[in-house]
Every structure is written in structure tokens, then in C-alpha cells.
Design a protein around this motif. Structure first.
Motif, short mmCIF file in Angstrom:
data_model
loop_
_atom_site.label_atom_id
_atom_site.label_comp_id
_atom_site.label_asym_id
_atom_site.label_seq_id
_atom_site.Cartn_x
_atom_site.Cartn_y
_atom_site.Cartn_z
N PHE A 184 48.10 108.86 59.39
CA PHE A 184 47.79 107.47 59.03
C PHE A 184 48.91 106.54 59.53
O PHE A 184 48.64 105.49 60.11
N GLU A 185 50.14 106.94 59.28
CA GLU A 185 51.27 106.06 59.61
C GLU A 185 51.43 105.91 61.12
O GLU A 185 51.66 104.80 61.60
N ARG A 186 51.27 107.01 61.85
CA ARG A 186 51.32 106.94 63.31
C ARG A 186 50.28 105.95 63.82
O ARG A 186 50.56 105.10 64.66
N GLY A 187 49.07 106.10 63.31
CA GLY A 187 47.96 105.25 63.77
C GLY A 187 48.21 103.79 63.43
O GLY A 187 48.03 102.91 64.28
N LEU A 188 48.64 103.54 62.20
CA LEU A 188 48.91 102.16 61.81
C LEU A 188 50.05 101.58 62.64
O LEU A 188 49.96 100.44 63.11
N ALA A 189 51.09 102.37 62.84
CA ALA A 189 52.25 101.89 63.60
C ALA A 189 51.83 101.44 64.98
O ALA A 189 52.25 100.38 65.46
N ARG A 190 50.97 102.22 65.62
CA ARG A 190 50.53 101.86 66.97
C ARG A 190 49.69 100.57 66.96
O ARG A 190 49.77 99.76 67.87
N ARG A 191 48.91 100.42 65.92
CA ARG A 191 48.03 99.26 65.87
C ARG A 191 48.76 97.97 65.56
O ARG A 191 48.35 96.89 65.99
N ILE A 192 49.83 98.05 64.76
CA ILE A 192 50.52 96.82 64.39
C ILE A 192 51.79 96.56 65.20
O ILE A 192 52.36 95.47 65.11
N THR A 242 45.83 92.87 58.73
CA THR A 242 44.90 93.56 57.82
C THR A 242 43.71 94.11 58.60
O THR A 242 43.18 95.17 58.26
N GLN A 243 43.32 93.42 59.65
CA GLN A 243 42.25 93.97 60.49
C GLN A 243 42.67 95.29 61.12
O GLN A 243 41.88 96.24 61.18
N ALA A 244 43.91 95.34 61.60
CA ALA A 244 44.40 96.57 62.24
C ALA A 244 44.41 97.71 61.23
O ALA A 244 44.00 98.84 61.54
N ALA A 245 44.85 97.42 60.01
CA ALA A 245 44.92 98.47 59.00
C ALA A 245 43.52 98.93 58.61
O ALA A 245 43.26 100.12 58.43
N ALA A 246 42.61 97.97 58.50
CA ALA A 246 41.23 98.33 58.17
C ALA A 246 40.63 99.20 59.26
O ALA A 246 39.88 100.15 58.98
N ALA A 247 40.96 98.89 60.51
CA ALA A 247 40.45 99.68 61.61
C ALA A 247 40.98 101.11 61.55
O ALA A 247 40.25 102.08 61.80
#
Lengths: 144, 144
Positions: free
Chosen positions: A20-28, A107-112
DNA sequence: TGCACTTCAATAGCACGCTATGCAATGCTA
DNA sequence: TAGCATTGCATAGCGTGCTATTGAAGTGCA
């Protein structure tokens, strides 16, 4: 009794959280945000002018962890720390315009990211899953 | 669309994993172990003489992360790194006696942490929970 | 054979979690 | 009111995650 990664809730939780954190980090990252900064902003978007102590209680991290995160956020122009008028030990935390503008895209990135992670689950399973996590969290918090 | 800690699977996962790790860290600290060291030992107890590359693949962490963890484990007398006979780039990793003796107490500590965390769940719920986590992990891995 | 490509591992630099300390301000109580 | 305990925060030091870079060794092909 065999103890392995595949059957240990703790390992599964750790692995899942890292993904989860890897994915979020890349998105934000394109927004100039890091995960802990986003987590902190989530509270500040809801209520501005909190103290470090408030944030520590809401996010369940240690005070020293929050102090460092806030220092990085100040350095990055996301927050201002101003002395509290009543209590001269405390500093209240205020969002900058930049931080306010990041609310929608972040928040859009996190929701994605959540959406992608849960793509394989039905809405009922997702609700159940979140509920189980909340119960496990509550159990560990109570045990501390 | 409201985005909050309470309803985001990512945040719940992060929070839960931090609680698991805190709990495990406290339980294995008396053994002189840290969480990532334990995670690595779990593979080495199963099969000795692996390379760093093997461990990276099995534990799904970056190579640099594993290199650092192994350095700390070597420093702490848990492993030895000996050059591979065929491939002079690689170093095979072997457990010390000390590491072997820690298997029983360390796995007991981890099992106790899992037990405490899941105390509120029925066996069926626990099985379902682990299964959901495995599915979410698989989904995110596939998405990478 | 020689040169490019790949692979294995180490290292630098950063974010973010933790514990342990220390300092200044506040609060409480004898 | 003086003294002590508590509270709010900063800092040091460490473990563990990440990306990026480097060097050495193996591989493969013209």
C-alpha cells in the motif's frame, strides 16, 4: 506448529502495508508529498490549527515521529508552526495555500490506490475486510 | 466522497501493521532480535545457505534493504556470509548457532503476538481475514 | 577474442517508525 | 509561594523501507 509468512497475520499485514505504502508513495510523489505527510494532511484538512499533541493522538504515532514529520512538512512549505497564545510550550500548526490546493489531487491518488488494491474484492468483502482490520487494530490498542 | 483514516483500507493496513510490528518488536527485543531480522531468519531457518538474491525474492523487499538487514545480522552474530564457490559475485548466507537457538523462542513470541491481535476473531474469521489479505497482496503485486 | 549486456551486491541518501533524553513552561500541592 | 511533577516539544540514535548509483563478475554474441 509451522510458522511461515503465508500463515502469519502479522507478516501478511506487514507485506500488505508495504505494498500500500509503495503504491501511495508513487502516486503522490509527483505532488511533492510523502506518505506520512499525506496522513498528517488528512487530519489538518479536516481541522486546521491543531497542536503536535493533537496529531499524535489522532494518528497513533510517537511524538518524536510526528515532530520529525512536521519539520519536513515545514521545510517543504506545507505547514506553518506558530506559538500558541495561551500555552507557550505549544505550537499550533496551520496549512499553507499549497497544502490546501493538494487536497483534491492527493485524496484522489489515495483513493485510486485503494481502488486498485481492492479491485478483486466485492463491495461486501471490502466492507468486511475493513471491519476486520478495525477490530484487530482495536484489539492490539487495547492490549497495549 | 469522504476520505478518512477510518474508511481507507490503506490507512487501516498501515495502522494495523505498525501495531503488529510494535508488538513483535517488544516481544523479540529481549532475544536481541529486530522485526526484519526475524523475518529474514524465518526463511533461513527453513533453508540455510541462500543468497541475498534469494531472500530478496522471497521476502519482497528491495535488494538494498536486504543488504543492510544482512549487515546488521552479521554484526549481531546471527549469520555468516561466505563467498559462493561457483559465482564470485554472490555470497551465501549461513546461520550461526546463536541464530539456530533463537528459532523456538522467537517463533513463540511471534505466535503470541498474532494470538493477541486476533483474540477477538473466531477461527473462521481469522482464516477469512488472512485469505482477504492474501488476495489484496496478490492484487497489488500483480498491478506493479 | 573482445565488447556489450546483465546480474549480484554494496553504498549513499532519504522518509519514517521507534526509544531515550533534555529543556522550558505549566500545574499542583504542601 | 516554593518546589516538584507533568506536559509539550526537540533532538540524538537506531532499524527498516525506498531509489539511485557503482563496481565487479558472469554471459553472450559479433
Amino acid at each position: 506448529m509451522e510458522f511461515s509468512r503465508e500463515t502469519s497475520a502479522g507478516f501478511l499485514a506487514n507485506h500488505m502495508a508495504r505494498l500500500f505504502e509503495r503504491g501511495l508513495a508513487r502516486r503522490i510523489a509527483p505532488l511533492g508529498l510523502a506518505p506520512a505527510q499525506f496522513m498528517t494532511l488528512l487530519e489538518l484538512w479536516r481541522e486546521d490549527g491543531l497542536t503536535q499533541r493533537d496529531l499524535v493522538a489522532r494518528l497513533d504515532v510517537e511524538q518524536a515521529t510526528m515532530a520529525n514529520t512536521l519539520s519536513r512538512m515545514e521545510r517543504d512549505g506545507l505547514i506553518l508552526r506558530r506559538p500558541d497564545e495561551q500555552d507557550r510550550r505549544a505550537r499550533r500548526i496551520y496549512l499553507t495555500d499549497r497544502a490546501r490546493q493538494l487536497q483534491a489531487p492527493a485524496t484522489q491518488a489515495a483513493a485510486a490506490q485503494n481502488g486498485q488494491a481492492l479491485a478483486d474484492l466485492t463491495p461486501e468483502e471490502t466492507a468486511l475486510f475493513n471491519d476486520l482490520m478495525r477490530r484487530v487494530i482495536a484489539q492490539m490498542q487495547q492490549a497495549e
